[in-house]
Design a protein around this motif. Structure first.
Motif, PDB file in Angstrom:
ATOM      1  N   ASN A  14       9.993  32.574   2.443  1.00 10.94           N
ATOM      2  CA  ASN A  14       9.725  31.082   2.168  1.00 10.94           C
ATOM      3  C   ASN A  14       8.989  30.633   3.395  1.00 10.94           C
ATOM      4  O   ASN A  14       9.387  30.180   4.635  1.00 10.94           O
ATOM      5  CB  ASN A  14      11.403  30.621   2.515  1.00 10.94           C
ATOM      6  N   GLY A  62       6.997  37.269  12.809  1.00 10.71           N
ATOM      7  CA  GLY A  62       6.497  35.999  12.116  1.00 10.71           C
ATOM      8  C   GLY A  62       4.775  36.072  11.871  1.00 10.71           C
ATOM      9  O   GLY A  62       4.161  36.763  12.608  1.00 10.71           O
ATOM     10  N   PHE A  71       0.279  23.218  10.544  1.00 10.22           N
ATOM     11  CA  PHE A  71       0.781  24.360  11.077  1.00 10.22           C
ATOM     12  C   PHE A  71       1.727  25.271   9.886  1.00 10.22           C
ATOM     13  O   PHE A  71       2.246  24.513   9.210  1.00 10.22           O
ATOM     14  CB  PHE A  71       1.995  23.870  12.086  1.00 10.22           C
ATOM     15  N   ILE A 128       4.291  22.620   8.417  1.00  6.18           N
ATOM     16  CA  ILE A 128       4.859  21.380   8.864  1.00  6.18           C
ATOM     17  C   ILE A 128       3.650  20.692   9.229  1.00  6.18           C
ATOM     18  O   ILE A 128       2.459  21.132   9.998  1.00  6.18           O
ATOM     19  CB  ILE A 128       5.503  21.808  10.297  1.00  6.18           C
ATOM     20  N   SER A 165       8.491  23.448   2.161  1.00  7.28           N
ATOM     21  CA  SER A 165       8.646  24.946   1.562  1.00  7.28           C
ATOM     22  C   SER A 165       7.563  25.197   0.857  1.00  7.28           C
ATOM     23  O   SER A 165       7.172  24.569  -0.115  1.00  7.28           O
ATOM     24  CB  SER A 165       9.960  25.135   1.125  1.00  7.28           C
ATOM     25  N   ARG A 212      -1.885  30.594  17.905  1.00  7.92           N
ATOM     26  CA  ARG A 212      -0.539  29.795  17.317  1.00  7.92           C
ATOM     27  C   ARG A 212      -0.198  28.534  18.248  1.00  7.92           C
ATOM     28  O   ARG A 212       0.360  27.715  17.586  1.00  7.92           O
ATOM     29  CB  ARG A 212       0.519  30.772  17.644  1.00  7.92           C
ATOM     30  N   THR A 246       2.439  33.171  11.841  1.00  8.56           N
ATOM     31  CA  THR A 246       2.313  31.512  12.255  1.00  8.56           C
ATOM     32  C   THR A 246       0.985  31.409  12.761  1.00  8.56           C
ATOM     33  O   THR A 246       0.152  32.206  13.884  1.00  8.56           O
ATOM     34  CB  THR A 246       3.473  31.317  13.352  1.00  8.56           C
ATOM     35  N   THR A 277       3.988  28.852   9.171  1.00 12.95           N
ATOM     36  CA  THR A 277       4.838  29.868   9.610  1.00 12.95           C
ATOM     37  C   THR A 277       5.715  30.393   8.570  1.00 12.95           C
ATOM     38  O   THR A 277       6.394  29.666   7.624  1.00 12.95           O
ATOM     39  CB  THR A 277       5.723  29.147  10.507  1.00 12.95           C
ATOM     40  N   ILE A 324       6.840  27.845   5.352  1.00 15.49           N
ATOM     41  CA  ILE A 324       6.980  26.351   5.800  1.00 15.49           C
ATOM     42  C   ILE A 324       5.770  25.991   6.340  1.00 15.49           C
ATOM     43  O   ILE A 324       5.232  26.271   7.575  1.00 15.49           O
ATOM     44  CB  ILE A 324       8.351  26.449   6.814  1.00 15.49           C
ATOM     45  N   ALA A 382       8.216  34.250   7.926  1.00 12.65           N
ATOM     46  CA  ALA A 382       8.755  35.387   8.741  1.00 12.65           C
ATOM     47  C   ALA A 382       9.478  36.281   7.610  1.00 12.65           C
ATOM     48  O   ALA A 382      10.422  35.975   7.004  1.00 12.65           O
ATOM     49  CB  ALA A 382       9.818  35.094   9.660  1.00 12.65           C
ATOM     50  N   PRO A 383       8.918  37.511   7.413  1.00  9.85           N
ATOM     51  CA  PRO A 383       9.419  38.576   6.459  1.00  9.85           C
ATOM     52  C   PRO A 383      10.628  39.014   7.004  1.00  9.85           C
ATOM     53  O   PRO A 383      11.075  38.972   8.099  1.00  9.85           O
ATOM     54  CB  PRO A 383       8.427  39.677   6.487  1.00  9.85           C
ATOM     55  N   ALA A 407       0.387  24.806  16.610  1.00  8.93           N
ATOM     56  CA  ALA A 407       1.487  23.983  16.921  1.00  8.93           C
ATOM     57  C   ALA A 407       0.932  22.553  17.155  1.00  8.93           C
ATOM     58  O   ALA A 407       1.442  21.568  16.928  1.00  8.93           O
ATOM     59  CB  ALA A 407       2.327  24.397  17.940  1.00  8.93           C
TER      60      ALA A 407
END
Lengths: 311, 311, 311, 311
Positions: D306, D147, D289, D310, D55, D41, D149, D291, D308, D293-294, D45
């Motif tokens: 949703n 999450g 990156f 980055i 999104s 993770r 990620t 990520t 995302i 999160a349910p 980043a």
């Protein structure tokens, strides 16, 4: 109005002719339900002969189809797969849950008098904004709390025309309603619940469901004065009572728009009538005891419904 | 069984005594509804005198309370704040949506015969696992499709004891049911829908709602043979028919567990009876025409319900 | 405003001081989210050290409690009790369904900028009636479509006061926020997501949930200018950010009413912060990468949310 | 397996080859998520460059279509039409409600490891009946609480084939995945979230939605060993990852059936990838990156999501 399409002016005249605003007081929220007296209900009970009971409701429509784009959602909360005590100590029970928006073309349902707004107004002149985002402050389905029970009269339009179903878009005129009465030997009277069969169930069984855009057989706007004169208390149909298209510019659904809003007529949409037609035709019956009770949803705009005819 | 708490063996004997499994065939899913014949319905219609109609349903309970931890959810889909044509071109209408898990202590509802599982079995010996995570393959609420209509008999237990309501936990015995019959001059007969008033509405109006743990007045287990002997077709109550606590180890809700599963008795829980009590007391009536129709939810375990008494 | 309760005039002055209406154009619907630049997000990613991830969300609250009167409804659509092919030929799968109204005191959720109406207006001067009965035409939760990701700063108020939780009704002042910054050696900067811990999770674990009426620790209204000066982009809290009661007549929830509507501040209510507090205290961290993404519900007023801190 | 359709025996061999049962202990419910370490993770980043966020979720699909037969239900609970104080004294706020069954072809969602049952078993050998009618006791979506990620890698299959979208039914082979890697200059590594673009969004934009029966481009079963070898932690797709039809008798959805159940692979179905494709193509990026999160739904089988990216 019979021969040529009504103009906007015709409709204005028609509205003045049929409006029940103020007839039962300025606070009235029951509309034509006022035409069902206790005495009328008692007389209706007298129509019961052998006691046969027939549901006029489709099963809650949980399967998406072209006529049912937003189906009733049915889920389980607990089934028989659980060990005893899984949910409540010492007990083994099952439970479920459903969610429904009853309006549309699939669920058998009652339209409350708040369901349509015309020129910014509800039935009896209440403001359309009385139906707020937290519910209807006026003309909610609670008007039907004690049930809608009266003499039911079934007018069998397919039989009148010797067909299994009326064509899509067929506009039933007041003259046809009277011909149906004559053929069946029945007369629609004050306080009756009028049920108009168009053969929709037979057509669906044969050809499958169809969309709003393809059209519906139903009442032409010129039936509105007739409904008013006869004192029909509630109007039901295997379709949605309105002929689609209506044939009148700017009035897409005059039976709903004017019937609900000016006459104060509760409508029953999407009745299941194939079984009732079978029973009535077999016994040569046109009038019977008819009862139904909306779920008492405060501030609600309608209710799914299981109307029961008893013959 | 009257004087001392029944043992597990007593319950086994009782079950053998009351079981209707197989009585109406191995495929039967209607249970005691079979006791309502067409003729019975016709006779019930004959009870209508002046035509007064009374709802026996609470408004769908949308407000959370101690007796209603998971309230009915009511939302709007379209209100009167929208300009004409916002949703459907040329029309201005309103619509709403609700979601309900009907079981529990608040919603007036019908329990289908699949609602309880005892020793792994449903009414008529079907397997509990026939109620799956997609719904009940056996004993669903569809048994009530054509409505539950019969003679309704209201037994007024608060009046018997000259109180406004029975104490929480009061276990009504078969002897009290018979005393109530005698006081009221009525006899429960085969095919009747028996409605037992405990005064719950009066108590709630005075003291507010209470939880399952605080107890409910209702029938003691020794009423089960009596219900069976008399041929009660459907049992309703302002409470949940069961006395809570039941007083029998390992049988927390014998009226539900044995009544539904062995007698095949549909139960109506949480009836609103204050209005019906008023009307019946004022007219000295105990028997009347009673009709109700569950929503036809295929594979459903029950239905919210608006029962209508007509006097 | 620090020493005595603010008057209505004080509030008017405060609103003028903090209003961001027009700051990002007359059509802006993102409010203070505009303070999170791409560059800010990239800098936030630079805060990740060992990669530990911590959810700041409670499980969706399906159990009714005093803080959760209308719980999330969770139902199964298909479970593992079905034979293969029961729902889809050749497959055996499981599925469920949930229904949620996310606002209130229990669900971890994001408030969209349409969630409050003050003097008939939404953030940026849009009319309150732009939120119609079919949804928000302005300031919907879609502003968060691409997620809310920035530097998160956790201010640990219980640690500042050397308590496990703040008293109910404790109004955190701007001075306390600054003391917390000093104690923790962190400074809230433009574009940060500020997370204020009041110790609610610890209190609930110890004493159980409590109602709105019992009060909540949260920010006093005098923090609003500070939030504005610092350029906070999003404000989150284990409570609801507002101190309850607010102490200001006619402004029951000034952080919501003024923060959302004038500053354009998205709020995260009911964050779960006990786990994050543990991790931050153990590592002496106050700033971290914080990311969350609302469900993209067009015309929605908010979303349940699972914010993730990465340290 | 590449040239001719795999037999049942081939599938058995394949399952033995890829199974992760027991790999992370007999109680493990996280499956391939175990391949995402804190360090992974943190490295992810480090991929953030300019901070652009994108999104990968469709708006919650509230409109019924052929790919969305049971749409998300969105209703209002309170809109801006109400006078201040109508719901809460002194406040004017808006709120809504939605209900969702996330699985299927429309909602962007995460499949939990309990979502499929093969030969009566869930991932890691738990029994299928552990998913009961009250929810999943094993392998629920709670595995994703903190999450998902990691490094996201987007393989652009339409670009590989120089088309806007793959044909319906196109079965992507492991060889094509490797060709896509080579063309893009990226290598899928242990712990990555692999995102496979088939061009579905472009096709839908051009031709409208289509049904399951018409087929979907997706991975062929021979990708399963490759996914396993590479150590993919999570697999996402603009379709449903599976090619439809699969081409293997009795294995209608092998990526779901074997990927979820044997590899322990969480799947992200129905990602919106058109925006991400635009951004990645424009910047010549394949790794970023990622990520998501349910919603933490205890005993849940999945979650709308949703995700995302980055960059």
């Amino acid at each position: 109005m019979a021969d040529s399409a009504p103009t906007s002016d015709d409709v204005k005249t028609l509205i003045q002719q049929v409006s029940n605003w103020g007839r039962w007081g300025n606070d009235d929220e029951r509309g034509a339900l006022n035409l069902i007296s206790d005495r009328k209900r008692a007389q209706a009970a007298g129509l019961v002969q052998d006691g046969t009971a027939v549901s006029c409701s489709h099963a809650l429509p949980v399967v998406p189809t072209i006529e049912n784009p937003v189906p009733v959602q049915h889920c389980m909360l607990a089934a028989g797969d659980l060990p005893e005590g899984a949910v409540i100590p010492g007990l083994s029970y099952t439970a479920d849950y459903f969610a429904v928006g009853c309006h549309g073309l699939a669920t058998t349902h009652l339209d409350a008098l708040c369901h349509f707004v015309v020129d910014g107004k509800l039935y009896n002149g209440f403001d359309g904004t009385d139906v707020t985002s937290v519910g209807a402050n006026r003309n909610s389905v609670m008007a039907g709390l004690d049930g809608l029970t009266s003499r039911g009269v079934l007018l069998d339009l397919p039989a009148l025309h010797a067909v299994d179903w009326l064509d899509l878009g067929h506009r039933i005129t007041r003259s046809e309603l009277e011909q149906a009465e004559q053929r069946q030997g029945v007369t629609v009277e004050e306080g009756d619940i009028l049920v108009v069969a168009t053969g929709r169930d037979a057509r669906r069984a044969e050809l499958g469901p169809w969309s709003f855009e393809e059209g519906f057989a139903g009442l032409a706007a010129d039936c509105l004065p007739w409904l008013h004169e006869r004192g029909v208390a509630v109007l039901g149909c295997d379709g949605i009572s309105d002929a689609v298209p209506s044939g009148i510019d700017e009035w897409a659904m005059p039976i709903h728009q004017i019937g609900i809003t000016y006459i104060g007529l509760h409508l029953i949409d999407n009745m299941r009538l194939d079984r009732l037609l079978d029973v009535c035709r077999a016994r040569d019956r046109s009038a019977f005891f008819l009862t139904m009770a909306p779920l008492p949803l405060e501030r609600g705009t309608g209710s799914p419904l299981n109307p029961i005819a008893i013959l």
